[in-house]
Design an enzyme around this catalytic site. Sequence first.
Site, PDB file in Angstrom:
ATOM      1  CB  SER A  59      -0.908   0.030   1.235  1.00 23.77           C
ATOM      2  OG  SER A  59      -1.606   1.269   1.279  1.00 23.77           O
ATOM      3  CB  THR A  64       8.569   0.242   3.579  1.00 25.43           C
ATOM      4  OG1 THR A  64       8.967   0.216   4.957  1.00 25.43           O
ATOM      5  CG2 THR A  64       9.630  -0.438   2.742  1.00 25.43           C
ATOM      6  CB  CYS A  65       4.571   1.254   0.144  1.00 24.69           C
ATOM      7  SG  CYS A  65       4.296  -0.427   0.747  1.00 24.69           S
ATOM      8  CG  ASP A  66       5.904   7.835   1.033  1.00 30.17           C
ATOM      9  OD1 ASP A  66       7.067   8.258   0.854  1.00 30.17           O
ATOM     10  OD2 ASP A  66       4.912   8.581   1.082  1.00 30.17           O
TER      11      ASP A  66
END
Length: 172
Positions: A59, A64-66
């Site tokens: 997501s 971390t995804c950002d």
Amino acid sequence: MTQQRTGIATFKGNPITLVGPELKVGDQAPDFKLNRTLLDEASLSDFSGKIKLISVVPSLDTGTCDAQTRRFNTEAADLGERVVILTVSVDLPFAQARWCGAAGVDQVVTLSDYKSRSFGEAYGVLIDELQLDMRAIFVLDKNDRISYVEYLQEMSEHPNYEQAIAAVKALL
């Protein structure tokens, strides 16, 4: 019955089950249907003839995804027109567009696996317990053959950005 893989990945130390096959270097990448918007779909053939870096994240609204998506957005500027970077998550297309606008991400194509999770299953990244896609990186050559793959063992860790970018550059 769909293949389930256990004992290979965790989320914050807890075991998770991945649905689908483990793809390997040399495999032909499976086709996919992902959503750009609620009504507009994209498939692998939409990026035909390009080198593709597919960055899979659970997501965009997590740290971390950002960071992963921002990093590949920055790297995209140096890779040129022959390369496309796709970020795949199960976030709704509205949420992806909102996040990209707020983050200033404009070099990465975001695609959503929210509708059927078929990408997650075909690429072996669907987390059975969470119905999210596990963090992974796939680099495909212009003929859609996998030249680099990284399945992360721990969902909250970062991928090896340098190796992924090196794999793309080796195809240029």
